[in-house]
Design an enzyme around this catalytic site. Structure first.
Site, PDB file in Angstrom:
ATOM      1  N   GLY A   1       0.845  -1.188   0.000  1.00  0.00           N
ATOM      2  CA  GLY A   1       0.000   0.000   0.000  1.00  0.00           C
ATOM      3  C   GLY A   1       0.877   1.233   0.000  1.00  0.00           C
TER       4      GLY A   1
ATOM      5  CD  GLN B   1       3.530   5.762   2.615  1.00  0.00           C
ATOM      6  OE1 GLN B   1       2.565   5.236   2.086  1.00  0.00           O
ATOM      7  NE2 GLN B   1       4.474   5.068   3.227  1.00  0.00           N
TER       8      GLN B   1
ATOM      9  CB  CYS C   1       5.117   2.259   7.493  1.00  0.00           C
ATOM     10  SG  CYS C   1       4.661   3.766   6.624  1.00  0.00           S
ATOM     11  CG  LEU C   2       7.002   1.175   1.480  1.00  0.00           C
ATOM     12  CD1 LEU C   2       6.595   1.529   0.064  1.00  0.00           C
ATOM     13  CD2 LEU C   2       8.122   0.145   1.475  1.00  0.00           C
TER      14      LEU C   2
ATOM     15  CG  HIS D   1      -0.658   1.430   7.459  1.00  0.00           C
ATOM     16  ND1 HIS D   1       0.267   1.001   8.378  1.00  0.00           N
ATOM     17  CD2 HIS D   1       0.034   2.207   6.561  1.00  0.00           C
ATOM     18  CE1 HIS D   1       1.458   1.513   8.074  1.00  0.00           C
ATOM     19  NE2 HIS D   1       1.348   2.240   6.963  1.00  0.00           N
ATOM     20  CD  GLU D   2      -1.049   2.545   2.812  1.00  0.00           C
ATOM     21  OE1 GLU D   2      -0.634   3.708   2.671  1.00  0.00           O
ATOM     22  OE2 GLU D   2      -0.291   1.591   3.066  1.00  0.00           O
TER      23      GLU D   2
ATOM     24  CG  HIS E   1       0.407   6.881   5.409  1.00  0.00           C
ATOM     25  ND1 HIS E   1       1.533   7.360   6.032  1.00  0.00           N
ATOM     26  CD2 HIS E   1       0.629   5.560   5.230  1.00  0.00           C
ATOM     27  CE1 HIS E   1       2.397   6.373   6.224  1.00  0.00           C
ATOM     28  NE2 HIS E   1       1.872   5.259   5.752  1.00  0.00           N
TER      29      HIS E   1
HETATM   30 NI    NI Z   1       2.642   3.348   5.749  1.00  0.00          NI
END
Ligand code: NI
Length: 188
Positions: free
Chosen positions: A45, A50, A101-102, A143-144, A147
């Site tokens: 995701g 990000q 998470c990236l 989660h997304e 963000h």
């Molecule tokens: Ni993330």
């Protein structure tokens, strides 16, 4: 084009991202780029903040995950773009899932969230949907969507756990983390 991933400490990750309209320029390209960037980091995701863009768009792709357990198999039809997503409600019992998470490389933590997510969103053709998600799909989207609201998964762990991570988070925000994808971190 592959964007650098904005990591912990970048102010854009703390902003509430804005809805955008159908005449948004370069949407197709942005979607392609978001997928490419996500694949580069082996993510499932990615949210626009990000890659430094404070707009409400998420891409997910669970079709490449290993199917060594059931939770993962349910993701095999889960490739999707979510535009202007907003949580309608969350309900059901809280359960723990190990999140990564990236934007927070090399850290994973168990995070508690409710089991069901009702989400309104537009698809890439700007068709409106209101849809209920459960299981790992709900988890990824929670989660997304976080963000897009300036929230990171480390905000949802206990203060004690967070304190233990403090040094690692600080290191990430200085670019001191071992990743194979390009990152952008705050300049001193
Ligand atoms: Ni993330």
């Amino acid at each position: 084009m592959i964007y650098p991933i904005h990591v912990y400490g970048m102010p854009v990750l703390r902003k509430v991202a804005e809805d955008f309209a159908e005449d948004f320029e370069g949407l197709d390209e942005l979607i392609t780029d978001m997928y490419e960037t996500m694949y580069q980091g082996d993510g499932i995701g990615l949210a626009a903040p990000q890659i430094g863009k404070s707009i409400r768009i998420i891409v997910v792709d669970g079709t490449r995950v290993d199917d060594d357990d059931e939770e993962q198999t349910e993701l095999h039809d889960f490739k999707k773009v979510f535009i202007n997503p907003h949580t309608v409600h969350e309900e059901g019992e809280e359960w723990e899932f190990n999140e990564g998470c990236l934007s927070i490389p090399n850290i994973r933590e168990d995070v508690k969230r409710k089991s069901n997510l009702r989400l309104e969103y537009l698809d890439e053709d700007f068709n409106f949907f209101e849809e209920e998600f459960t299981g790992v799909k709900a988890r990824i989207l929670q989660h997304e969507v976080d963000h897009l609201n300036g929230i990171l998964f480390t905000d949802r762990i206990s203060p004690i756990r967070k304190r233990l991570l403090n040094a690692k988070l600080k290191a990430i925000s200085k670019g001191n983390t071992d990743v194979k994808y390009k990152i952008r971190f705050p300049r001193k």
